[in-house]
Design a protein around this motif. Structure first.
Motif, PDB file in Angstrom:
ATOM      1  N   ILE A  20      10.851  42.799  73.001  1.00  0.00           N
ATOM      2  CA  ILE A  20      10.308  43.364  71.775  1.00  0.00           C
ATOM      3  C   ILE A  20      10.681  42.512  70.570  1.00  0.00           C
ATOM      4  O   ILE A  20      10.004  42.534  69.536  1.00  0.00           O
ATOM      5  CB  ILE A  20      10.800  44.817  71.571  1.00  0.00           C
ATOM      6  N   GLY A  21      11.761  41.724  70.709  1.00  0.00           N
ATOM      7  CA  GLY A  21      12.219  40.896  69.604  1.00  0.00           C
ATOM      8  C   GLY A  21      11.752  39.461  69.658  1.00  0.00           C
ATOM      9  O   GLY A  21      12.123  38.658  68.791  1.00  0.00           O
ATOM     10  N   LYS A  22      10.940  39.109  70.661  1.00  0.00           N
ATOM     11  CA  LYS A  22      10.415  37.751  70.731  1.00  0.00           C
ATOM     12  C   LYS A  22       9.505  37.497  69.535  1.00  0.00           C
ATOM     13  O   LYS A  22       8.615  38.281  69.230  1.00  0.00           O
ATOM     14  CB  LYS A  22       9.636  37.538  72.027  1.00  0.00           C
ATOM     15  N   THR A  23       9.736  36.390  68.850  1.00  0.00           N
ATOM     16  CA  THR A  23       8.997  36.133  67.625  1.00  0.00           C
ATOM     17  C   THR A  23       7.616  35.573  67.896  1.00  0.00           C
ATOM     18  O   THR A  23       7.315  35.103  69.004  1.00  0.00           O
ATOM     19  CB  THR A  23       9.754  35.148  66.730  1.00  0.00           C
ATOM     20  N   VAL A  24       6.789  35.621  66.875  1.00  0.00           N
ATOM     21  CA  VAL A  24       5.417  35.147  66.991  1.00  0.00           C
ATOM     22  C   VAL A  24       5.362  33.651  67.287  1.00  0.00           C
ATOM     23  O   VAL A  24       4.370  33.147  67.822  1.00  0.00           O
ATOM     24  CB  VAL A  24       4.645  35.479  65.693  1.00  0.00           C
ATOM     25  N   ASP A  25       6.439  32.920  66.952  1.00  0.00           N
ATOM     26  CA  ASP A  25       6.472  31.477  67.186  1.00  0.00           C
ATOM     27  C   ASP A  25       7.020  31.110  68.561  1.00  0.00           C
ATOM     28  O   ASP A  25       6.965  29.936  68.951  1.00  0.00           O
ATOM     29  CB  ASP A  25       7.323  30.793  66.106  1.00  0.00           C
ATOM     30  N   SER A  26       7.543  32.077  69.292  1.00  0.00           N
ATOM     31  CA  SER A  26       8.057  31.790  70.628  1.00  0.00           C
ATOM     32  C   SER A  26       6.904  31.586  71.603  1.00  0.00           C
ATOM     33  O   SER A  26       5.751  31.946  71.320  1.00  0.00           O
ATOM     34  CB  SER A  26       8.946  32.934  71.115  1.00  0.00           C
ATOM     35  N   ARG A  27       7.206  31.031  72.754  1.00  0.00           N
ATOM     36  CA  ARG A  27       6.148  30.799  73.739  1.00  0.00           C
ATOM     37  C   ARG A  27       5.520  32.112  74.185  1.00  0.00           C
ATOM     38  O   ARG A  27       4.296  32.238  74.279  1.00  0.00           O
ATOM     39  CB  ARG A  27       6.702  30.052  74.956  1.00  0.00           C
ATOM     40  N   ILE A  28       6.368  33.112  74.416  1.00  0.00           N
ATOM     41  CA  ILE A  28       5.854  34.426  74.808  1.00  0.00           C
ATOM     42  C   ILE A  28       5.050  35.040  73.672  1.00  0.00           C
ATOM     43  O   ILE A  28       3.983  35.623  73.880  1.00  0.00           O
ATOM     44  CB  ILE A  28       7.018  35.351  75.218  1.00  0.00           C
TER      45      ILE A  28
END
Length: 364
Positions: A222-230
């Motif tokens: 839920i905390g993966k950022t918009v810039d991460s691969r996910i």
């Protein structure tokens, strides 16, 4: 009538929904002078347009703003009316300065300050947060105009209960969570058809005895950022939570492909098939409207250019956008994270221009 000094504020927050209240709480903690402007006659006005039986897909433990628990069973799912009551209580608990029935007509900049134009008056602000959220203007496809005027049509915002919909064949257009929930409710008393243009990935509400958002939180997804691969992959993929085509088919709901045209009371679908209907409910989402903002904050497609809500226009911020920073940015249980970030940005800018405004910078 207020004096010029009373009409000048450190911060103006536009929007009194969950994002605006979260922003107000974070600003109050920093001792900044602000006001929240809400166009409606109550906080959380966007929730008032939800149908009566609407239920959140986040449990109560993940449906609270900072500083105040959501009452009731933490593993249960709150209704629309519970959310409205919670937001009212939140505003009252923290005595947030909210002005209701205050629609903002324009936002301009003059001599380094923002001018917020309201009906018959204006406010000046050093900094502005646009917290109107993602649910602004109902999006109804142009094809709706091809049908007969006597055909019952409404956007999902106008749907409240099955009794308001004519009997007979009802077409619900839209394969998101809203479309599925409305179709399922209507299926108990109507012949329901659900038209889906693009299929969404169905996810179970619960898995191995735990709610989906428990897993998303514990795994950190839920905390993966918009810039991460996910994040880059997930931001363009809508998910269907707690509903499934299989269950709705068992309830007798007829699935149809995308609506492409029609005439009279007849709907035409992408596979060439046609269907005569008695009512159409457009569960086709929303579009943004920032035409009232006179600042270069939008890209060529009308989307806000920002970095976690911070725009290229100094002192102008946004809060509550879908995937503003993470998957949770537009959800009631996580919007406070971005509000806290912006409050620190606002406090830092205020301190840079006025040393007396220095306040401790907090993190969450």
């Amino acid at each position: 009538m207020k004096s010029d000094q009373e009409n000048r504020l450190n911060v103006v927050v536009i929007g009194g929904g969950q994002a605006g209240l979260a922003m107000g709480h974070a600003l109050a903690q920093r001792g900044l002078e602000f006001v929240i402007l809400e166009a409606g006659d109550a906080v959380g006005a966007a929730w008032q347009t939800g149908w009566g039986s609407l239920v959140l897909f986040t449990p109560r433990r993940y449906s609270a703003l900072a500083g105040l628990e959501f009452p009731g069973d933490p593993d249960g799912y709150p209704t629309r009316d519970e959310v409205l009551a919670y937001l009212e209580r939140y505003a009252a608990t923290f005595e947030l300065p909210i002005e209701l029935n205050s629609p903002v007509r324009s936002l301009t900049r003059h001599d380094g300050r923002f001018v917020v134009q309201l009906d018959g008056r204006e406010l000046e602000a050093d900094q502005v947060v646009v917290a109107t959220g993602p649910f602004q203007v109902p999006n109804i496809p142009a094809v709706a105009s091809e049908f007969a005027p006597e055909l019952f049509q409404t956007h999902s915002t106008g749907y409240m209960r099955p009794a308001d919909v004519p009997e007979g064949h009802v077409l619900v257009v839209g394969g998101g969570n809203t479309g599925y929930q409305i179709a399922e409710e209507l299926s108990a008393s109507r012949a329901v058809h659900l038209a889906i243009g693009s299929r969404q990935t169905p996810l179970p509400q619960r898995f191995l005895g735990r709610d989906l958002f428990w897993w998303l939180t514990k795994t950190g997804l839920i905390g993966k950022t918009v810039d991460s691969r996910i994040g880059r992959r997930a931001r363009h993929r809508d998910t269907l939570i707690g509903s499934s085509p299989r269950r709705l088919r068992r309830q007798g709901i007829d699935f149809r492909p995308r609506v492409v045209g029609g005439h009279g009371r007849t709907v035409r679908f992408a596979d060439g098939s046609e269907l005569d209907v008695d009512a159409v409910i457009w569960a086709t989402g929303y579009r943004s409207d920032y035409s009232w903002i006179d600042s270069p904050v939008l890209d060529g497609e009308g989307r806000v250019r920002h970095r976690r809500g911070v725009t290229d226009v100094p002192s102008l911020y946004f809060l509550g956008l879908t995937w503003q920073h993470t998957r949770g940015s537009a959800l009631i249980g996580w919007v406070a994270d971005d509000a806290l970030f912006l409050a620190n940005e606002i406090a830092s800018r205020a301190a840079a221009t006025d040393p007396a405004a220095r306040v401790p910078i907090r993190s969450r």
